[in-house]
Scaffold this motif. Sequence first.
Motif, PDB file in Angstrom:
ATOM      1  N   TYR A  19      59.158  28.641  40.256  1.00  0.00           N
ATOM      2  CA  TYR A  19      57.837  28.975  40.118  1.00  0.00           C
ATOM      3  C   TYR A  19      57.293  30.118  39.364  1.00  0.00           C
ATOM      4  CZ  TYR A  19      56.535  25.397  43.713  1.00  0.00           C
ATOM      5  OH  TYR A  19      56.238  24.267  44.285  1.00  0.00           O
ATOM      6  N   PHE A  20      57.963  31.399  39.500  1.00  0.00           N
ATOM      7  CA  PHE A  20      57.614  32.492  38.704  1.00  0.00           C
ATOM      8  C   PHE A  20      57.977  32.430  37.134  1.00  0.00           C
ATOM      9  CE2 PHE A  20      57.389  34.787  42.573  1.00  0.00           C
ATOM     10  CZ  PHE A  20      56.044  35.588  42.638  1.00  0.00           C
ATOM     11  N   GLU A  21      58.874  31.570  36.876  1.00  0.00           N
ATOM     12  CA  GLU A  21      59.384  31.636  35.439  1.00  0.00           C
ATOM     13  C   GLU A  21      58.361  30.454  34.823  1.00  0.00           C
ATOM     14  OE1 GLU A  21      63.474  30.611  35.018  1.00  0.00           O
ATOM     15  OE2 GLU A  21      63.981  32.474  35.181  1.00  0.00           O
ATOM     16  N   LYS A  22      57.783  29.489  35.741  1.00  0.00           N
ATOM     17  CA  LYS A  22      56.818  28.696  35.122  1.00  0.00           C
ATOM     18  C   LYS A  22      55.478  29.186  34.671  1.00  0.00           C
ATOM     19  CE  LYS A  22      54.301  24.476  36.209  1.00  0.00           C
ATOM     20  NZ  LYS A  22      54.191  23.246  37.198  1.00  0.00           N
ATOM     21  N   LYS A 105      53.486  28.683  45.638  1.00  0.00           N
ATOM     22  CA  LYS A 105      52.119  29.117  45.177  1.00  0.00           C
ATOM     23  C   LYS A 105      51.414  30.179  45.538  1.00  0.00           C
ATOM     24  CE  LYS A 105      51.723  24.568  42.735  1.00  0.00           C
ATOM     25  NZ  LYS A 105      50.536  23.655  42.728  1.00  0.00           N
ATOM     26  N   ILE A 106      51.407  30.207  46.851  1.00  0.00           N
ATOM     27  CA  ILE A 106      50.719  31.332  47.607  1.00  0.00           C
ATOM     28  C   ILE A 106      51.479  32.408  47.375  1.00  0.00           C
ATOM     29  CG2 ILE A 106      50.212  32.244  49.838  1.00  0.00           C
ATOM     30  CD1 ILE A 106      48.445  29.872  49.224  1.00  0.00           C
ATOM     31  N   LEU A 107      52.780  32.633  47.319  1.00  0.00           N
ATOM     32  CA  LEU A 107      53.423  33.860  47.125  1.00  0.00           C
ATOM     33  C   LEU A 107      53.132  34.162  45.606  1.00  0.00           C
ATOM     34  CD1 LEU A 107      55.293  36.184  47.392  1.00  0.00           C
ATOM     35  CD2 LEU A 107      57.345  34.471  46.810  1.00  0.00           C
ATOM     36  N   VAL A 108      52.967  33.286  44.499  1.00  0.00           N
ATOM     37  CA  VAL A 108      52.910  33.496  43.156  1.00  0.00           C
ATOM     38  C   VAL A 108      51.268  34.200  43.150  1.00  0.00           C
ATOM     39  CG1 VAL A 108      52.351  32.375  40.998  1.00  0.00           C
ATOM     40  CG2 VAL A 108      54.596  31.995  42.550  1.00  0.00           C
ATOM     41  N   LEU A 109      50.571  33.625  43.898  1.00  0.00           N
ATOM     42  CA  LEU A 109      49.141  34.010  43.730  1.00  0.00           C
ATOM     43  C   LEU A 109      49.165  35.480  44.485  1.00  0.00           C
ATOM     44  CD1 LEU A 109      46.986  31.020  44.952  1.00  0.00           C
ATOM     45  CD2 LEU A 109      46.931  31.953  42.433  1.00  0.00           C
ATOM     46  N   LYS A 113      48.049  38.911  42.209  1.00  0.00           N
ATOM     47  CA  LYS A 113      46.995  40.035  42.659  1.00  0.00           C
ATOM     48  C   LYS A 113      47.555  41.307  42.573  1.00  0.00           C
ATOM     49  CE  LYS A 113      43.600  40.666  46.137  1.00  0.00           C
ATOM     50  NZ  LYS A 113      43.094  40.009  47.582  1.00  0.00           N
ATOM     51  N   LEU A 114      48.602  41.492  43.171  1.00  0.00           N
ATOM     52  CA  LEU A 114      49.143  42.688  43.017  1.00  0.00           C
ATOM     53  C   LEU A 114      49.252  43.314  41.704  1.00  0.00           C
ATOM     54  CD1 LEU A 114      52.209  42.579  45.909  1.00  0.00           C
ATOM     55  CD2 LEU A 114      49.946  44.070  45.895  1.00  0.00           C
ATOM     56  N   LEU A 115      49.940  42.720  40.796  1.00  0.00           N
ATOM     57  CA  LEU A 115      50.052  42.898  39.417  1.00  0.00           C
ATOM     58  C   LEU A 115      48.636  43.085  38.545  1.00  0.00           C
ATOM     59  CD1 LEU A 115      53.137  40.660  38.660  1.00  0.00           C
ATOM     60  CD2 LEU A 115      53.367  43.342  38.820  1.00  0.00           C
ATOM     61  N   GLY A 116      47.651  42.633  39.047  1.00  0.00           N
ATOM     62  CA  GLY A 116      46.578  42.516  38.344  1.00  0.00           C
ATOM     63  C   GLY A 116      46.388  41.537  37.025  1.00  0.00           C
ATOM     64  N   ASP A 117      47.179  40.430  37.460  1.00  0.00           N
ATOM     65  CA  ASP A 117      47.094  39.786  36.441  1.00  0.00           C
ATOM     66  C   ASP A 117      46.004  39.081  36.202  1.00  0.00           C
ATOM     67  OD1 ASP A 117      49.224  39.198  34.658  1.00  0.00           O
ATOM     68  OD2 ASP A 117      50.170  37.529  35.959  1.00  0.00           O
ATOM     69  N   GLU A 118      45.202  38.929  35.073  1.00  0.00           N
ATOM     70  CA  GLU A 118      43.988  38.210  34.618  1.00  0.00           C
ATOM     71  C   GLU A 118      43.999  37.026  34.768  1.00  0.00           C
ATOM     72  OE1 GLU A 118      41.336  40.073  34.191  1.00  0.00           O
ATOM     73  OE2 GLU A 118      42.342  41.754  34.138  1.00  0.00           O
ATOM     74  N   ILE A 128      41.318  30.603  27.649  1.00  0.00           N
ATOM     75  CA  ILE A 128      41.699  29.706  29.004  1.00  0.00           C
ATOM     76  C   ILE A 128      41.177  30.127  30.385  1.00  0.00           C
ATOM     77  CG2 ILE A 128      43.767  29.086  29.864  1.00  0.00           C
ATOM     78  CD1 ILE A 128      45.060  28.840  27.167  1.00  0.00           C
ATOM     79  N   ASP A 129      40.436  29.408  30.910  1.00  0.00           N
ATOM     80  CA  ASP A 129      40.079  29.780  32.364  1.00  0.00           C
ATOM     81  C   ASP A 129      40.967  29.054  33.163  1.00  0.00           C
ATOM     82  OD1 ASP A 129      38.679  29.906  34.834  1.00  0.00           O
ATOM     83  OD2 ASP A 129      36.885  28.987  34.104  1.00  0.00           O
ATOM     84  N   ARG A 130      41.745  29.810  33.843  1.00  0.00           N
ATOM     85  CA  ARG A 130      42.967  29.256  34.445  1.00  0.00           C
ATOM     86  C   ARG A 130      42.583  28.992  36.028  1.00  0.00           C
ATOM     87  NH1 ARG A 130      48.263  32.959  34.213  1.00  0.00           N
ATOM     88  NH2 ARG A 130      46.761  34.686  34.294  1.00  0.00           N
TER      89      ARG A 130
END
Length: 215
Positions: A19-22, A105-109, A113-118, A128-130
């Motif tokens: 999931y994270f590598e994706k 997917k919840i964990l990835v989100l 959030k912790l990493l401050g990913d845009e 790109i609007d994710r």
Amino acid sequence: MHILIADDEQDMRRILRAYFEKEGYKVSTAANGEEALAIFYREKIDLVILDWMMPKLNGLLVCKEIKARSDKKVLILTAKSEQEDELKALDIGADEFIRKPFHPKILVLRAKKLLGDERMLRYKTIKIDRDGSKISKDGTDLQVTKTEFELMCCLIRHKGQILTRHQLLDLVWGLDYIGDERTVDTHVRRLREKVGDDLIKTHRGIGYSVEARDE
């Protein structure tokens, strides 16, 4: 960004890595607390995901040591349900706490959030609007399909890296996809018609890439 996942369950490590590598993250895994600390001190890690119950050193002890020596984010996973356990984890410095079972997917989100990913990616002339699953160019919505959207995101997350057709099938279509690798070529051709021929490079006999520099 580099994520360390420590869990004594092999299947959990395999699923979370996928999931994270994706999403374009570099991932290291550990089967116990001692191995997790060894990797943490050896590699440049941005986020540590720790299972509470692990052999040798449990997740709380690993978290405590990491927080004593760095300001890196730590997320604790646990099958424990008592509220006091969550308080204990947060009290020793954990930044987030997730109870098992959970959807990856919840964990990835939560990790993002912790990493401050845009949530908005920009590359050259496109945006790109994710959240909205949209790609626009010069303010115009390109009306991409879901697969085209995922394909462009994947290439940009791995910019500067050549991805083979097989890698793209795993990352975009999924590990369980059964079909002809040439479907990648078809989707790349259609995507190019929308984003522009110059954005996606073809490496004959190998695969596709976008340039590392997006200026």
